[in-house]
Design a protein around this motif. Structure first.
Motif, PDB file in Angstrom:
ATOM      1  N   TYR A  15      -8.765   1.256  -4.507  1.00 49.59           N
ATOM      2  CA  TYR A  15      -7.859   0.645  -4.940  1.00 49.59           C
ATOM      3  C   TYR A  15      -6.693   0.758  -3.514  1.00 49.59           C
ATOM      4  CZ  TYR A  15      -8.142   0.619  -9.780  1.00 49.59           C
ATOM      5  OH  TYR A  15      -7.858  -0.353 -11.247  1.00 49.59           O
ATOM      6  N   TYR A  16      -6.956   1.602  -2.750  1.00 48.38           N
ATOM      7  CA  TYR A  16      -6.127   1.319  -0.983  1.00 48.38           C
ATOM      8  C   TYR A  16      -6.212   0.425  -0.409  1.00 48.38           C
ATOM      9  CZ  TYR A  16      -4.539   5.966  -1.220  1.00 48.38           C
ATOM     10  OH  TYR A  16      -3.714   7.307  -1.885  1.00 48.38           O
ATOM     11  N   GLU A  17      -7.186  -0.205  -0.911  1.00 45.47           N
ATOM     12  CA  GLU A  17      -7.893  -1.313  -0.176  1.00 45.47           C
ATOM     13  C   GLU A  17      -7.216  -2.711  -0.821  1.00 45.47           C
ATOM     14  OE1 GLU A  17      -9.832  -3.731   2.595  1.00 45.47           O
ATOM     15  OE2 GLU A  17      -9.717  -1.674   2.740  1.00 45.47           O
ATOM     16  N   LEU A  18      -7.389  -3.046  -2.348  1.00 45.41           N
ATOM     17  CA  LEU A  18      -6.884  -4.227  -2.566  1.00 45.41           C
ATOM     18  C   LEU A  18      -5.462  -3.785  -2.501  1.00 45.41           C
ATOM     19  CD1 LEU A  18      -8.422  -3.831  -6.673  1.00 45.41           C
ATOM     20  CD2 LEU A  18      -8.531  -5.460  -4.500  1.00 45.41           C
ATOM     21  N   ALA A  19      -4.568  -3.040  -2.406  1.00 43.36           N
ATOM     22  CA  ALA A  19      -2.861  -2.387  -2.078  1.00 43.36           C
ATOM     23  C   ALA A  19      -2.921  -3.729  -0.048  1.00 43.36           C
ATOM     24  CB  ALA A  19      -2.318  -1.247  -2.108  1.00 43.36           C
ATOM     25  N   ARG A  20      -4.164  -2.303   0.679  1.00 43.72           N
ATOM     26  CA  ARG A  20      -3.394  -3.709   2.015  1.00 43.72           C
ATOM     27  C   ARG A  20      -4.356  -5.145   1.844  1.00 43.72           C
ATOM     28  NH1 ARG A  20      -6.541   1.908   2.720  1.00 43.72           N
ATOM     29  NH2 ARG A  20      -8.585   0.885   2.561  1.00 43.72           N
ATOM     30  N   LYS A  21      -5.112  -5.162   1.195  1.00 42.57           N
ATOM     31  CA  LYS A  21      -5.940  -6.849   1.238  1.00 42.57           C
ATOM     32  C   LYS A  21      -3.561  -7.751   0.510  1.00 42.57           C
ATOM     33  CE  LYS A  21     -10.370  -6.641   0.834  1.00 42.57           C
ATOM     34  NZ  LYS A  21     -11.652  -7.267   0.360  1.00 42.57           N
ATOM     35  N   ARG A  22      -3.551  -7.199  -0.718  1.00 40.48           N
ATOM     36  CA  ARG A  22      -2.651  -8.124  -1.194  1.00 40.48           C
ATOM     37  C   ARG A  22      -1.188  -8.233  -0.103  1.00 40.48           C
ATOM     38  NH1 ARG A  22      -0.280 -11.542  -3.194  1.00 40.48           N
ATOM     39  NH2 ARG A  22       0.934 -10.960  -4.425  1.00 40.48           N
ATOM     40  N   ALA A  23      -0.659  -7.119   0.758  1.00 42.25           N
ATOM     41  CA  ALA A  23       0.157  -6.304   1.566  1.00 42.25           C
ATOM     42  C   ALA A  23      -0.383  -7.740   2.475  1.00 42.25           C
ATOM     43  CB  ALA A  23       0.184  -4.973   2.558  1.00 42.25           C
ATOM     44  N   GLN A  24      -1.271  -7.737   3.082  1.00 41.11           N
ATOM     45  CA  GLN A  24      -1.490  -8.835   3.835  1.00 41.11           C
ATOM     46  C   GLN A  24      -1.435 -10.221   3.854  1.00 41.11           C
ATOM     47  OE1 GLN A  24      -6.114  -8.747   5.133  1.00 41.11           O
ATOM     48  NE2 GLN A  24      -5.382  -9.482   7.335  1.00 41.11           N
ATOM     49  N   GLU A  25      -1.997 -10.204   2.433  1.00 42.31           N
ATOM     50  CA  GLU A  25      -2.022 -11.704   1.564  1.00 42.31           C
ATOM     51  C   GLU A  25      -0.048 -12.123   1.311  1.00 42.31           C
ATOM     52  OE1 GLU A  25      -3.925 -11.651  -1.690  1.00 42.31           O
ATOM     53  OE2 GLU A  25      -5.171 -11.386  -1.233  1.00 42.31           O
ATOM     54  N   MET A  26       0.913 -11.141   1.143  1.00 40.72           N
ATOM     55  CA  MET A  26       2.119 -11.307   1.186  1.00 40.72           C
ATOM     56  C   MET A  26       2.644 -11.339   3.083  1.00 40.72           C
ATOM     57  SD  MET A  26       2.509  -9.319  -2.506  1.00 40.72           S
ATOM     58  CE  MET A  26       4.013  -9.902  -2.213  1.00 40.72           C
ATOM     59  N   GLY A  27       1.832 -11.048   3.714  1.00 43.61           N
ATOM     60  CA  GLY A  27       2.586 -11.061   5.400  1.00 43.61           C
ATOM     61  C   GLY A  27       3.583  -9.489   4.774  1.00 43.61           C
ATOM     62  N   LEU A  28       3.542  -8.896   4.658  1.00 43.86           N
ATOM     63  CA  LEU A  28       3.956  -7.807   4.740  1.00 43.86           C
ATOM     64  C   LEU A  28       3.049  -6.484   5.570  1.00 43.86           C
ATOM     65  CD1 LEU A  28       4.770  -7.130   1.438  1.00 43.86           C
ATOM     66  CD2 LEU A  28       6.246  -8.175   3.670  1.00 43.86           C
ATOM     67  N   PRO A  29       3.804  -5.665   6.132  1.00 39.40           N
ATOM     68  CA  PRO A  29       2.913  -4.419   6.560  1.00 39.40           C
ATOM     69  C   PRO A  29       1.734  -3.762   5.457  1.00 39.40           C
ATOM     70  CG  PRO A  29       5.676  -3.641   6.534  1.00 39.40           C
ATOM     71  CD  PRO A  29       5.066  -4.874   6.048  1.00 39.40           C
ATOM     72  N   SER A  30       1.154  -3.171   5.915  1.00 40.15           N
ATOM     73  CA  SER A  30      -0.095  -2.718   5.467  1.00 40.15           C
ATOM     74  C   SER A  30       0.327  -1.230   4.719  1.00 40.15           C
ATOM     75  CB  SER A  30      -1.906  -2.176   6.290  1.00 40.15           C
ATOM     76  OG  SER A  30      -2.388  -1.439   5.918  1.00 40.15           O
ATOM     77  N   PRO A  31       0.024  -1.231   3.729  1.00 40.69           N
ATOM     78  CA  PRO A  31       0.291   0.025   3.419  1.00 40.69           C
ATOM     79  C   PRO A  31       0.633   1.427   4.801  1.00 40.69           C
ATOM     80  CG  PRO A  31      -0.503  -0.654   1.662  1.00 40.69           C
ATOM     81  CD  PRO A  31      -0.394  -1.943   2.644  1.00 40.69           C
ATOM     82  N   LYS A  32       0.846   2.859   4.282  1.00 41.52           N
ATOM     83  CA  LYS A  32       0.490   4.460   4.520  1.00 41.52           C
ATOM     84  C   LYS A  32      -0.367   4.379   2.901  1.00 41.52           C
ATOM     85  CE  LYS A  32       3.600   5.343   8.311  1.00 41.52           C
ATOM     86  NZ  LYS A  32       3.433   3.948   8.797  1.00 41.52           N
ATOM     87  N   THR A  33      -2.181   4.635   3.751  1.00 44.24           N
ATOM     88  CA  THR A  33      -2.895   5.153   2.418  1.00 44.24           C
ATOM     89  C   THR A  33      -3.015   6.463   2.939  1.00 44.24           C
ATOM     90  OG1 THR A  33      -4.254   3.828   3.326  1.00 44.24           O
ATOM     91  CG2 THR A  33      -2.862   3.197   1.733  1.00 44.24           C
ATOM     92  N   LYS A  34      -4.238   7.460   2.256  1.00 42.55           N
ATOM     93  CA  LYS A  34      -4.568   8.322   2.916  1.00 42.55           C
ATOM     94  C   LYS A  34      -5.818   7.874   3.682  1.00 42.55           C
ATOM     95  CE  LYS A  34      -7.297  12.198   0.574  1.00 42.55           C
ATOM     96  NZ  LYS A  34      -7.679  13.152  -0.387  1.00 42.55           N
ATOM     97  N   GLY A  35      -5.610   8.884   4.789  1.00 40.31           N
ATOM     98  CA  GLY A  35      -7.213   8.853   5.329  1.00 40.31           C
ATOM     99  C   GLY A  35      -6.573   7.493   6.276  1.00 40.31           C
ATOM    100  N   GLN A  36      -5.155   7.575   6.669  1.00 39.99           N
ATOM    101  CA  GLN A  36      -4.922   6.167   8.010  1.00 39.99           C
ATOM    102  C   GLN A  36      -4.047   6.960   9.207  1.00 39.99           C
ATOM    103  OE1 GLN A  36      -3.217   2.940   6.335  1.00 39.99           O
ATOM    104  NE2 GLN A  36      -4.719   1.183   6.735  1.00 39.99           N
ATOM    105  N   PRO A  37      -3.819   6.400   9.849  1.00 43.61           N
ATOM    106  CA  PRO A  37      -2.879   7.224  10.932  1.00 43.61           C
ATOM    107  C   PRO A  37      -1.464   6.998  10.564  1.00 43.61           C
ATOM    108  CG  PRO A  37      -4.267   5.835  12.245  1.00 43.61           C
ATOM    109  CD  PRO A  37      -4.462   6.143  11.085  1.00 43.61           C
ATOM    110  N   GLY A  38      -0.724   7.583  10.720  1.00 41.44           N
ATOM    111  CA  GLY A  38       0.593   8.049  11.182  1.00 41.44           C
ATOM    112  C   GLY A  38       1.225   8.029   9.439  1.00 41.44           C
TER     113      GLY A  38
END
Length: 60
Positions: free
Chosen positions: A37-60
């Protein structure tokens, strides 16, 4: 189309279930669902031209 927040909420639900699970196999499966589901969120953000959401396991 699903919204990014919906994907993130579902990921959080799976994470919460995993934290309470004692069976190692089921825990790993739940954590895998959360990551999917985190990957789906990242892909959706990319499709919409938005920054990748911060998700568990990602720095920052």
């Amino acid at each position: 189309m699903k919204m990014i927040a919906e994907y993130l909420e579902r990921a959080h639900q799976f994470e919460r279930m995993a934290t309470h699970e004692s069976d190692p196999k089921l825990k790993a499966d739940l954590e895998g669902q959360a990551e999917a589901y985190y990957e789906l969120a990242r892909k959706r953000a990319q499709e919409m031209g938005l920054p990748s959401p911060k998700t568990k396991g990602q720095p920052g």
